[in-house]
Design an enzyme around this catalytic site. Structure first.
Site, PDB file in Angstrom:
ATOM      1  N   GLU A 115       0.830  -1.195   0.000  1.00 60.51           N
ATOM      2  CA  GLU A 115       0.000   0.000   0.000  1.00 60.51           C
ATOM      3  C   GLU A 115       0.868   1.249   0.000  1.00 60.51           C
ATOM      4  O   GLU A 115       0.559   2.248  -0.641  1.00 60.51           O
ATOM      5  CB  GLU A 115      -0.915   0.013   1.232  1.00 60.51           C
ATOM      6  CG  GLU A 115      -2.153  -0.831   1.050  1.00 60.51           C
ATOM      7  CD  GLU A 115      -3.079  -0.275  -0.031  1.00 60.51           C
ATOM      8  OE1 GLU A 115      -2.935  -0.670  -1.209  1.00 60.51           O
ATOM      9  OE2 GLU A 115      -3.957   0.532   0.307  1.00 60.51           O
ATOM     10  N   HIS A 128       2.189  -0.641  -5.015  1.00 61.79           N
ATOM     11  CA  HIS A 128       2.698  -1.680  -5.920  1.00 61.79           C
ATOM     12  C   HIS A 128       2.392  -3.023  -5.269  1.00 61.79           C
ATOM     13  O   HIS A 128       2.921  -3.320  -4.193  1.00 61.79           O
ATOM     14  CB  HIS A 128       4.209  -1.507  -6.111  1.00 61.79           C
ATOM     15  CG  HIS A 128       4.775  -2.416  -7.154  1.00 61.79           C
ATOM     16  ND1 HIS A 128       4.341  -2.392  -8.461  1.00 61.79           N
ATOM     17  CD2 HIS A 128       5.716  -3.391  -7.084  1.00 61.79           C
ATOM     18  CE1 HIS A 128       5.010  -3.296  -9.154  1.00 61.79           C
ATOM     19  NE2 HIS A 128       5.842  -3.920  -8.341  1.00 61.79           N
ATOM     20  N   HIS A 129       1.546  -3.815  -5.915  1.00 61.24           N
ATOM     21  CA  HIS A 129       0.964  -4.979  -5.245  1.00 61.24           C
ATOM     22  C   HIS A 129       1.410  -6.302  -5.868  1.00 61.24           C
ATOM     23  O   HIS A 129       1.545  -6.402  -7.082  1.00 61.24           O
ATOM     24  CB  HIS A 129      -0.559  -4.867  -5.281  1.00 61.24           C
ATOM     25  CG  HIS A 129      -1.070  -3.635  -4.585  1.00 61.24           C
ATOM     26  ND1 HIS A 129      -1.140  -2.404  -5.211  1.00 61.24           N
ATOM     27  CD2 HIS A 129      -1.485  -3.425  -3.321  1.00 61.24           C
ATOM     28  CE1 HIS A 129      -1.585  -1.500  -4.352  1.00 61.24           C
ATOM     29  NE2 HIS A 129      -1.807  -2.083  -3.198  1.00 61.24           N
ATOM     30  N   HIS A 174       2.668  -3.761 -13.812  1.00 58.63           N
ATOM     31  CA  HIS A 174       1.594  -3.576 -14.774  1.00 58.63           C
ATOM     32  C   HIS A 174       1.889  -2.438 -15.764  1.00 58.63           C
ATOM     33  O   HIS A 174       1.722  -2.579 -16.975  1.00 58.63           O
ATOM     34  CB  HIS A 174       0.324  -3.275 -13.985  1.00 58.63           C
ATOM     35  CG  HIS A 174      -0.896  -3.210 -14.820  1.00 58.63           C
ATOM     36  ND1 HIS A 174      -1.444  -4.322 -15.430  1.00 58.63           N
ATOM     37  CD2 HIS A 174      -1.686  -2.160 -15.164  1.00 58.63           C
ATOM     38  CE1 HIS A 174      -2.520  -3.966 -16.103  1.00 58.63           C
ATOM     39  NE2 HIS A 174      -2.693  -2.665 -15.968  1.00 58.63           N
ATOM     40  N   GLU A 175       2.365  -1.312 -15.209  1.00 59.98           N
ATOM     41  CA  GLU A 175       2.539  -0.102 -16.026  1.00 59.98           C
ATOM     42  C   GLU A 175       3.542  -0.291 -17.168  1.00 59.98           C
ATOM     43  O   GLU A 175       3.436   0.392 -18.195  1.00 59.98           O
ATOM     44  CB  GLU A 175       3.004   1.084 -15.157  1.00 59.98           C
ATOM     45  CG  GLU A 175       1.939   1.629 -14.222  1.00 59.98           C
ATOM     46  CD  GLU A 175       1.933   0.938 -12.850  1.00 59.98           C
ATOM     47  OE1 GLU A 175       2.374  -0.241 -12.770  1.00 59.98           O
ATOM     48  OE2 GLU A 175       1.486   1.570 -11.893  1.00 59.98           O
ATOM     49  N   ASP A 221       9.664  -3.728  -8.453  1.00 60.36           N
ATOM     50  CA  ASP A 221       9.648  -5.166  -8.155  1.00 60.36           C
ATOM     51  C   ASP A 221      10.891  -5.566  -7.371  1.00 60.36           C
ATOM     52  O   ASP A 221      10.823  -6.395  -6.462  1.00 60.36           O
ATOM     53  CB  ASP A 221       9.563  -5.963  -9.468  1.00 60.36           C
ATOM     54  CG  ASP A 221       8.286  -5.645 -10.214  1.00 60.36           C
ATOM     55  OD1 ASP A 221       7.203  -5.799  -9.612  1.00 60.36           O
ATOM     56  OD2 ASP A 221       8.365  -5.199 -11.372  1.00 60.36           O
TER      57      ASP A 221
END
Lengths: 107, 107, 107, 107
Positions: A58, A62-63, A80-81, A89
């Site tokens: 949170e 970045h999950h 994702h982006e 990461d």
């Protein structure tokens, strides 16, 4: 933009260096992502570990993609982006490694 | 033994009635288990939902198999001890349904 | 700096307006802070509520002072950096109110 | 009844032995209860610790009274059913001590 740089896809030597800094992670086949399997003593520890990662996620916005059953947690990281691996990461993986160790993870 | 009865594999009419009481769940193909996909507003809600289920799971000593990414949670329930569905899966599924609704899950 | 403004101490009419927007909160005596007591159905709900607030707090980097026993949560909000109430307390209080309502809090 | 025995008030030598087995806990003045203050590195660790204790508490159906602000957690244990300390407090305190140590608590 700080955020812009951090979600750029890692390529070439920077990607190689990133993967070398994360020896417990594997490249996912057919996709620019990394994964790690963790085993803890029991569900109590596994879910407390997940709570740490959830709060960090949170904070970073970045999950992870993750699967859990009882004491096992399988984690996949990608951005994702950019459709691949980014500095975010690498940061989240390093956080996961440090905290998995504290909580006695094996594998 | 209370526990013994509760982890017996559901069969016949009792199994049919159990599945009818859980219309939001699907049978998993190739395995005696049920699954449901949930979507929440964001990760914050999804993980709070998971925390509720985690505490219930500890109390029941019966744990889900689940996958999460951001606002999505995929859950599979089955009972290891009997290799199929038992009353415990029905109880945990009903808890999940009630709390997913409170937290505004869709799907 | 965005952060600088948001942790400025609220005074005068802005403070009055902030408190009026939070009718469920009380001013703490002897200290520039606000508090609210919440009761949930049981510990499971209370702690899931706390998990939501914990993740929000990490995201804001602004943390509550709170006490819990079973289904009860007492929360006090103030901003360390300014020694009083700031916009960040107003934002966290509004998040708490919205989510306490969803989770069926009384009081 | 197993549960009946476990929530009996500890007295005499059994109480003395219990307190000696928990050197990091203090007796609360004016009340038959024990307390301990813990400090962690940051809120992330403190709340993960609280999540471990929350899951254990649900499993035992025995809940702490606790206060948290940022990296600090103050815990008080007593047994409502007997108006004092019982074996359940000793068990929960031992769980807290073991896990606080793993998570690097000081104090």
């Amino acid at each position: 933009m700080m955020r812009g740089v951090r979600v750029q896809k890692l390529t070439g030597e920077r990607r190689v260096a990133a993967l070398q800094s994360l020896p417990d992670w594997s490249e996912v086949s057919g996709r620019d992502a990394i994964s790690r399997v963790l085993k803890f003593k029991d569900f109590n520890v596994a879910f407390a570990f997940m709570t740490r990662v959830a709060m960090k996620a949170e904070r970073m916005d970045h999950h992870p993609e993750w699967f859990n059953v009882y004491n096992r947690v399988d984690i996949t990281l990608a951005t994702h982006e950019c459709g691949g691996l980014s500095e975010r990461d690498v940061e989240l993986a390093a956080f996961i490694d440090a905290n998995a160790k504290v909580l006695g993870a094996t594998l």
